[in-house]
Scaffold this motif. Structure first.
Motif, PDB file in Angstrom:
ATOM      1  N   ARG A  82       0.748  -1.049  -0.012  1.00 65.43           N
ATOM      2  CA  ARG A  82      -0.165   0.016   0.143  1.00 65.43           C
ATOM      3  C   ARG A  82       0.809   1.200  -0.164  1.00 65.43           C
ATOM      4  NH1 ARG A  82      -4.999   1.564   0.483  1.00 65.43           N
ATOM      5  NH2 ARG A  82      -5.578   3.464   1.732  1.00 65.43           N
ATOM      6  N   LEU A  83       1.921   1.232   0.717  1.00 62.57           N
ATOM      7  CA  LEU A  83       2.933   2.283   0.788  1.00 62.57           C
ATOM      8  C   LEU A  83       4.068   1.949  -0.139  1.00 62.57           C
ATOM      9  CD1 LEU A  83       3.177   3.201   4.270  1.00 62.57           C
ATOM     10  CD2 LEU A  83       1.667   4.356   2.750  1.00 62.57           C
ATOM     11  N   ALA A  84       4.477   2.743  -0.900  1.00 58.50           N
ATOM     12  CA  ALA A  84       5.684   2.863  -1.865  1.00 58.50           C
ATOM     13  C   ALA A  84       6.478   4.072  -1.674  1.00 58.50           C
ATOM     14  CB  ALA A  84       5.082   2.399  -3.351  1.00 58.50           C
ATOM     15  N   VAL A  85       7.710   3.715  -2.334  1.00 55.13           N
ATOM     16  CA  VAL A  85       8.624   4.787  -2.615  1.00 55.13           C
ATOM     17  C   VAL A  85       8.597   5.206  -4.029  1.00 55.13           C
ATOM     18  CG1 VAL A  85      10.916   5.643  -2.430  1.00 55.13           C
ATOM     19  CG2 VAL A  85      10.128   4.232  -0.542  1.00 55.13           C
ATOM     20  N   LEU A  86       7.984   6.131  -4.264  1.00 53.10           N
ATOM     21  CA  LEU A  86       7.856   6.867  -5.548  1.00 53.10           C
ATOM     22  C   LEU A  86       9.143   7.745  -5.985  1.00 53.10           C
ATOM     23  CD1 LEU A  86       5.796   7.203  -8.188  1.00 53.10           C
ATOM     24  CD2 LEU A  86       5.206   9.374  -6.991  1.00 53.10           C
ATOM     25  N   SER A  87       9.741   7.445  -6.893  1.00 56.95           N
ATOM     26  CA  SER A  87      11.006   8.125  -7.571  1.00 56.95           C
ATOM     27  C   SER A  87      10.864   8.849  -8.757  1.00 56.95           C
ATOM     28  CB  SER A  87      12.224   7.048  -7.464  1.00 56.95           C
ATOM     29  OG  SER A  87      12.481   6.608  -6.221  1.00 56.95           O
ATOM     30  N   GLY A  88      11.317  10.068  -8.675  1.00 53.17           N
ATOM     31  CA  GLY A  88      11.173  10.795 -10.022  1.00 53.17           C
ATOM     32  C   GLY A  88      12.001  12.153  -9.988  1.00 53.17           C
ATOM     33  N   LEU A  89      11.747  12.899 -10.871  1.00 52.72           N
ATOM     34  CA  LEU A  89      12.623  14.366 -10.800  1.00 52.72           C
ATOM     35  C   LEU A  89      11.947  15.138 -10.063  1.00 52.72           C
ATOM     36  CD1 LEU A  89      14.607  14.182 -14.235  1.00 52.72           C
ATOM     37  CD2 LEU A  89      15.418  13.260 -11.762  1.00 52.72           C
ATOM     38  N   ASP A  90      12.320  16.178  -9.330  1.00 56.28           N
ATOM     39  CA  ASP A  90      11.787  17.350  -8.505  1.00 56.28           C
ATOM     40  C   ASP A  90      11.836  18.450  -9.625  1.00 56.28           C
ATOM     41  OD1 ASP A  90      14.116  18.384  -8.239  1.00 56.28           O
ATOM     42  OD2 ASP A  90      14.274  18.404  -5.887  1.00 56.28           O
ATOM     43  N   ALA A  91      11.296  19.784  -9.296  1.00 62.52           N
ATOM     44  CA  ALA A  91      11.096  20.831 -10.089  1.00 62.52           C
ATOM     45  C   ALA A  91      12.353  21.268 -10.417  1.00 62.52           C
ATOM     46  CB  ALA A  91      10.205  21.740  -9.300  1.00 62.52           C
ATOM     47  N   PHE A  92      13.464  20.828  -9.734  1.00 59.48           N
ATOM     48  CA  PHE A  92      14.920  21.536 -10.115  1.00 59.48           C
ATOM     49  C   PHE A  92      15.535  20.266 -10.779  1.00 59.48           C
ATOM     50  CE2 PHE A  92      13.136  23.394  -6.024  1.00 59.48           C
ATOM     51  CZ  PHE A  92      13.254  24.827  -6.412  1.00 59.48           C
ATOM     52  N   GLY A  93      14.835  19.217 -11.298  1.00 61.61           N
ATOM     53  CA  GLY A  93      15.752  18.032 -12.204  1.00 61.61           C
ATOM     54  C   GLY A  93      16.570  17.236 -11.280  1.00 61.61           C
ATOM     55  N   ARG A  94      16.419  17.321 -10.008  1.00 57.69           N
ATOM     56  CA  ARG A  94      17.199  16.472  -9.133  1.00 57.69           C
ATOM     57  C   ARG A  94      16.203  14.952  -8.732  1.00 57.69           C
ATOM     58  NH1 ARG A  94      17.962  21.389  -5.032  1.00 57.69           N
ATOM     59  NH2 ARG A  94      15.655  20.842  -4.638  1.00 57.69           N
ATOM     60  N   PRO A  95      16.909  13.946  -8.535  1.00 51.82           N
ATOM     61  CA  PRO A  95      16.249  12.933  -8.253  1.00 51.82           C
ATOM     62  C   PRO A  95      15.558  13.006  -6.744  1.00 51.82           C
ATOM     63  CG  PRO A  95      18.527  12.255  -8.560  1.00 51.82           C
ATOM     64  CD  PRO A  95      18.360  13.934  -8.795  1.00 51.82           C
ATOM     65  N   ARG A  96      14.446  12.422  -6.576  1.00 52.86           N
ATOM     66  CA  ARG A  96      13.597  12.443  -5.202  1.00 52.86           C
ATOM     67  C   ARG A  96      12.748  11.280  -5.216  1.00 52.86           C
ATOM     68  NH1 ARG A  96      16.188  16.000  -2.461  1.00 52.86           N
ATOM     69  NH2 ARG A  96      15.665  17.832  -3.345  1.00 52.86           N
ATOM     70  N   GLY A  97      12.884  10.895  -4.017  1.00 59.38           N
ATOM     71  CA  GLY A  97      12.025   9.610  -3.580  1.00 59.38           C
ATOM     72  C   GLY A  97      11.200  10.190  -2.462  1.00 59.38           C
TER      73      GLY A  97
END
Length: 191
Positions: free
Chosen positions: A28-43
């Motif tokens: 039910r809980l996951a770590v979602l990873s993508g890029l933030d508004a500044f192009g840095r990886p964020r989980g």
């Protein structure tokens, strides 16, 4: 006991399908990873709200003003990481992601209670600096349904690839799955 590679993808989708309905399910809980508004990886930890096995789609709710939504508009690939401790099963699912249209997100919003609307009706965007320490961790005291609707969004990930790892004493198993139309191409890889 070794599982077939096909059974690992079936088990992963069984877990994904069950998790939105079971508040205690580990997926039910996951770590979602993508890029933030500044192009840095964020989980960040998110709640899996819906999983559709037939179409290989995962859904989450968010405030449209968050960094993850701004980052999604710049780079649409998101990766979800799930862990099931009793099954010793890790599932990483990734693919292009998008915001649902107003008509697509309406049914999700209508399922929310007035209590949940408060999560989306804050005047301040998530991550904005608070002027008073006393306001920290306080939920909005008023629920403005219209403001909540404007801020509420649903993100859908069209899963294109999965990396499934089953840890076991007799030897770990890892399979990579690539979506090809409605089928999965599976490949056993070294864990």
């Amino acid at each position: 006991m070794n599982r077939s590679i096909q059974s690992l993808i079936v088990q992963s989708w069984d877990n994904l399908s069950r998790a939105p309905r079971d508040k205690n399910h580990p997926y039910r809980l996951a770590v979602l990873s993508g890029l933030d508004a500044f192009g840095r990886p964020r989980g960040r930890t998110v709640v899996l709200r819906q999983a559709e096995r037939a179409t290989a789609e995962l859904y989450l709710f968010s405030d449209a003003r968050t960094n993850k939504v701004v980052g999604l508009r710049q780079q649409n690939w998101l990766s979800w990481t799930f862990w099931h401790p009793r099954q010793s099963l890790q599932t990483i699912a990734g693919g292009p992601s998008s915001l649902l249209s107003e008509s697509e997100r309406r049914p999700f919003f209508e399922q929310l209670s007035a209590y949940n609307w408060a999560d989306y009706s804050s005047l301040l965007a998530p991550g904005e600096t608070l002027e008073e320490e006393a306001k920290i961790n306080r939920k909005a005291t008023t629920t403005d349904q219209e403001r909540a609707w404007r801020n509420f969004c649903v993100i859908r990930t069209q899963v294109q690839e999965m990396d499934i790892l089953h840890l076991q004493r007799s030897g770990h198993q890892r399979v990579l799955a690539q979506r090809d139309g409605s089928e999965w191409k599976l490949q056993i890889v070294q864990s």
